[in-house]
Design a protein around this motif. Structure first.
Motif, PDB file in Angstrom:
ATOM      1  N   LEU A  10     -33.422  63.725 -25.491  1.00  0.00           N
ATOM      2  CA  LEU A  10     -32.173  63.086 -24.817  1.00  0.00           C
ATOM      3  C   LEU A  10     -32.928  61.551 -24.863  1.00  0.00           C
ATOM      4  N   LEU A  11     -31.893  60.483 -25.022  1.00  0.00           N
ATOM      5  CA  LEU A  11     -32.346  59.363 -24.915  1.00  0.00           C
ATOM      6  C   LEU A  11     -32.768  59.023 -23.633  1.00  0.00           C
ATOM      7  N   ALA A  12     -33.834  57.922 -23.437  1.00  0.00           N
ATOM      8  CA  ALA A  12     -34.317  57.417 -22.195  1.00  0.00           C
ATOM      9  C   ALA A  12     -33.182  57.225 -20.886  1.00  0.00           C
ATOM     10  N   ASP A  13     -32.040  56.770 -21.125  1.00  0.00           N
ATOM     11  CA  ASP A  13     -31.374  56.157 -20.320  1.00  0.00           C
ATOM     12  C   ASP A  13     -30.235  57.714 -19.885  1.00  0.00           C
ATOM     13  N   GLU A  14     -30.323  58.911 -20.579  1.00  0.00           N
ATOM     14  CA  GLU A  14     -29.785  59.892 -20.113  1.00  0.00           C
ATOM     15  C   GLU A  14     -30.577  60.862 -19.166  1.00  0.00           C
ATOM     16  N   ILE A  15     -31.887  60.291 -19.014  1.00  0.00           N
ATOM     17  CA  ILE A  15     -32.811  61.294 -18.179  1.00  0.00           C
ATOM     18  C   ILE A  15     -32.707  60.430 -16.448  1.00  0.00           C
ATOM     19  N   ARG A  16     -32.304  61.502 -16.111  1.00  0.00           N
ATOM     20  CA  ARG A  16     -32.215  61.135 -14.324  1.00  0.00           C
ATOM     21  C   ARG A  16     -33.264  62.058 -13.484  1.00  0.00           C
ATOM     22  N   VAL A  17     -33.836  61.321 -12.505  1.00  0.00           N
ATOM     23  CA  VAL A  17     -34.679  62.282 -11.564  1.00  0.00           C
ATOM     24  C   VAL A  17     -34.184  62.317 -10.260  1.00  0.00           C
ATOM     25  N   LYS A  18     -34.447  63.435  -9.452  1.00  0.00           N
ATOM     26  CA  LYS A  18     -34.095  63.554  -8.001  1.00  0.00           C
ATOM     27  C   LYS A  18     -34.676  62.520  -7.244  1.00  0.00           C
ATOM     28  N   VAL A  75     -34.468  52.352 -13.843  1.00  0.00           N
ATOM     29  CA  VAL A  75     -33.534  52.976 -14.582  1.00  0.00           C
ATOM     30  C   VAL A  75     -32.212  52.828 -14.025  1.00  0.00           C
ATOM     31  N   ASP A  76     -32.074  53.366 -12.615  1.00  0.00           N
ATOM     32  CA  ASP A  76     -31.037  53.870 -11.929  1.00  0.00           C
ATOM     33  C   ASP A  76     -30.733  53.031 -10.616  1.00  0.00           C
ATOM     34  N   LYS A  77     -31.819  51.981 -10.358  1.00  0.00           N
ATOM     35  CA  LYS A  77     -31.563  51.509  -8.915  1.00  0.00           C
ATOM     36  C   LYS A  77     -32.003  49.850  -9.481  1.00  0.00           C
ATOM     37  N   ASP A  78     -31.462  49.064  -8.621  1.00  0.00           N
ATOM     38  CA  ASP A  78     -31.614  47.721  -8.896  1.00  0.00           C
ATOM     39  C   ASP A  78     -33.088  47.197  -8.193  1.00  0.00           C
ATOM     40  N   PHE A  79     -34.156  47.620  -8.934  1.00  0.00           N
ATOM     41  CA  PHE A  79     -35.434  47.462  -8.554  1.00  0.00           C
ATOM     42  C   PHE A  79     -36.287  46.730  -9.806  1.00  0.00           C
ATOM     43  N   LYS A  80     -37.049  45.747  -9.129  1.00  0.00           N
ATOM     44  CA  LYS A  80     -38.000  45.305 -10.324  1.00  0.00           C
ATOM     45  C   LYS A  80     -39.462  45.487  -9.741  1.00  0.00           C
ATOM     46  N   ILE A  81     -40.300  45.977 -10.912  1.00  0.00           N
ATOM     47  CA  ILE A  81     -41.795  45.967 -10.337  1.00  0.00           C
ATOM     48  C   ILE A  81     -42.550  44.991 -11.163  1.00  0.00           C
ATOM     49  N   ASP A  82     -43.500  44.484 -10.535  1.00  0.00           N
ATOM     50  CA  ASP A  82     -44.293  43.253 -11.289  1.00  0.00           C
ATOM     51  C   ASP A  82     -45.689  44.289 -11.484  1.00  0.00           C
ATOM     52  N   SER A  83     -46.020  44.188 -12.895  1.00  0.00           N
ATOM     53  CA  SER A  83     -46.612  44.905 -13.836  1.00  0.00           C
ATOM     54  C   SER A  83     -48.197  44.849 -13.274  1.00  0.00           C
ATOM     55  N   LYS A  84     -48.272  43.794 -12.516  1.00  0.00           N
ATOM     56  CA  LYS A  84     -49.731  43.592 -12.143  1.00  0.00           C
ATOM     57  C   LYS A  84     -50.321  44.551 -11.269  1.00  0.00           C
TER      58      LYS A  84
END
Length: 125
Positions: A50-58, A87-96
């Motif tokens: 599958l493409l990455a944007d096709e994969i969903r997690v519960k 992927v499916d939420k408006d969420f940003k993670i600072d990689s630090k």
């Protein structure tokens, strides 16, 4: 260790391959006493057709899903500032928070086992 498994899910062939086993003990430093906790972590690589944007997690299994490319992973571990987006939420993670061995200066980070497994997976690509 070369051992591949094939698994069929929703008419898709999924390849699951063991990557490494990592033993963890706490505390690591004998000055803090003898190890009181021990864990064995098994890491696997799964190839999903599958493409990455096709994969969903519960939502009950994970708060968010972020895909990290090989180049992004190397940037993160070298200390470069990278923002990762869920992927499916408006969420940003600072990689630090992902840099270095857990706990890092942010009391987060990844385990030494994760670093070893990720290195092995990315090197085999």
């Amino acid at each position: 260790m070369e051992c591949a498994n094939s698994y069929r899910y929703n008419d898709m062939d999924i390849q699951i391959t063991p990557v490494c086993a990592y033993e963890s003990v706490f505390p690591k430093d004998y000055e803090l006493g003898l190890p009181r906790n021990q864990g064995l972590i098994m890491f696997y690589s799964a190839k999903i057709p599958l493409l990455a944007d096709e994969i969903r997690v519960k939502n009950s299994e994970a708060d968010c899903l972020v895909w990290v490319s090989k180049s992004e992973w190397h940037k993160i571990q070298s200390g470069e500032k990278v923002y990762l987006y869920s992927v499916d939420k408006d969420f940003k993670i600072d990689s630090k928070c992902l840099q270095g061995i857990s706990p890092n200066i942010y009391s987060e980070g990844v385990s030494e086992g994760h670093l070893i497994a990720t290195h092995l997976i990315f090197e085999s690509l």
